[in-house]
Motif scaffolding. Structure first.
Motif, mmCIF file in Angstrom:
data_model
loop_
_atom_site.group_PDB
_atom_site.id
_atom_site.type_symbol
_atom_site.label_atom_id
_atom_site.label_comp_id
_atom_site.label_asym_id
_atom_site.label_seq_id
_atom_site.Cartn_x
_atom_site.Cartn_y
_atom_site.Cartn_z
ATOM 1 N N PHE A 211 37.576 53.036 34.744
ATOM 2 C CA PHE A 211 37.314 51.653 34.068
ATOM 3 C C PHE A 211 36.660 51.924 32.940
ATOM 4 O O PHE A 211 35.680 52.667 32.748
ATOM 5 N N GLN B 146 31.650 51.622 39.132
ATOM 6 C CA GLN B 146 32.721 51.101 38.718
ATOM 7 C C GLN B 146 33.425 51.992 37.610
ATOM 8 O O GLN B 146 34.736 51.662 37.442
ATOM 9 N N ARG C 277 36.946 41.995 48.144
ATOM 10 C CA ARG C 277 38.425 42.280 47.930
ATOM 11 C C ARG C 277 39.380 41.229 48.229
ATOM 12 O O ARG C 277 40.288 40.869 47.580
ATOM 13 N N ALA D 96 42.866 46.267 33.901
ATOM 14 C CA ALA D 96 42.695 46.280 35.254
ATOM 15 C C ALA D 96 41.685 45.263 35.606
ATOM 16 O O ALA D 96 40.650 45.245 34.973
ATOM 17 N N SER E 277 48.872 49.331 41.336
ATOM 18 C CA SER E 277 48.197 48.657 42.491
ATOM 19 C C SER E 277 47.531 49.463 43.344
ATOM 20 O O SER E 277 48.206 50.299 43.794
ATOM 21 N N GLN F 128 39.463 45.284 39.430
ATOM 22 C CA GLN F 128 39.225 45.834 40.215
ATOM 23 C C GLN F 128 37.787 45.461 40.951
ATOM 24 O O GLN F 128 36.952 44.752 40.602
ATOM 25 N N ASP G 177 37.233 56.111 40.827
ATOM 26 C CA ASP G 177 38.201 55.688 41.693
ATOM 27 C C ASP G 177 37.909 55.623 43.321
ATOM 28 O O ASP G 177 38.616 55.063 44.037
ATOM 29 N N TYR H 70 42.418 47.434 43.334
ATOM 30 C CA TYR H 70 42.889 47.100 41.781
ATOM 31 C C TYR H 70 43.997 46.560 41.464
ATOM 32 O O TYR H 70 45.152 46.992 42.280
#
Length: 186
Positions: free
Chosen positions: A4, A148, A167, A139, A58, A141, A151, A93
């Motif tokens: 990110f 942040q 989410r 993206a 994704s 996420q 991954d 994401y």
């Protein structure tokens, strides 16, 4: 791996239409090969009808723990159903290429608004791992803000349950957003 970065300004990208055509052509085989997490299929298909963007990659967001070692698990965490205390969370994401156009800027702004509504857990930024080959990649996420740029991260079960709820809300909100940005008749 850092995933990110803050959103970059859009630039002129003459390859948008060609990239979109190729992405849409590839979508059928990507789906057939099981390369999209099943819960995301309706959302990714819906985004394919939004002319100002195309999806690049994704992840549904996976919660891996001692009871479930499958790193691609889509199994939901259930409060009280497991004795695990720590959960490895592989971030949820969606990465897009967004057209540098009025419609693209509106979509980008709507994605920013979603992230601003819950900055502790939702981030919108550039997808730098694509930018060199596909400019204007972004993206959205779900990750605790302190992680942040990663991954995956290790969370307590209680925080993982919060992340799971965020989410789910994000993907519901993205589906609503898709409908607003899809022209009638598509």
């Amino acid at each position: 791996m850092e995933t990110f970065t803050p959103p970059r300004p859009m630039i002129t990208f003459a390859g948008f239409d060609t990239g979109r055509e190729k992405a849409l052509e590839d979508l059928t085989s990507v789906i057939r090969n099981g390369e999209i997490d099943p819960p995301l299929l309706p959302l990714i298909r819906a985004f394919s009808r939004v002319p100002s963007c195309y999806t690049l990659q994704s992840c549904y967001g996976h919660f891996v723990h001692a009871g479930t070692q499958d790193i691609h698990t889509i199994r939901r965490l259930q409060p009280g159903a497991t004795q695990v205390r720590r959960v490895t969370y592989r971030i949820a994401y969606v990465a897009f290429c967004i057209e540098n156009s009025r419609r693209g800027h509106l979509l980008c702004e709507d994605l920013r608004v979603i992230a601003r509504n819950d900055p502790e857990y939702i981030q919108f930024g550039s997808a730098d791992w694509f930018w060199d080959q596909t400019p204007n990649t972004y993206a959205i996420q779900v990750s605790p803000s302190r992680y942040q740029t990663q991954d995956s991260c290790l969370l307590t079960l209680d925080e993982a349950l919060v992340v799971q709820d965020v989410r789910d809300r994000l993907f519901t909100e993205l589906m609503r957003l898709v409908k607003e940005h899809t022209p009638a008749g598509r």
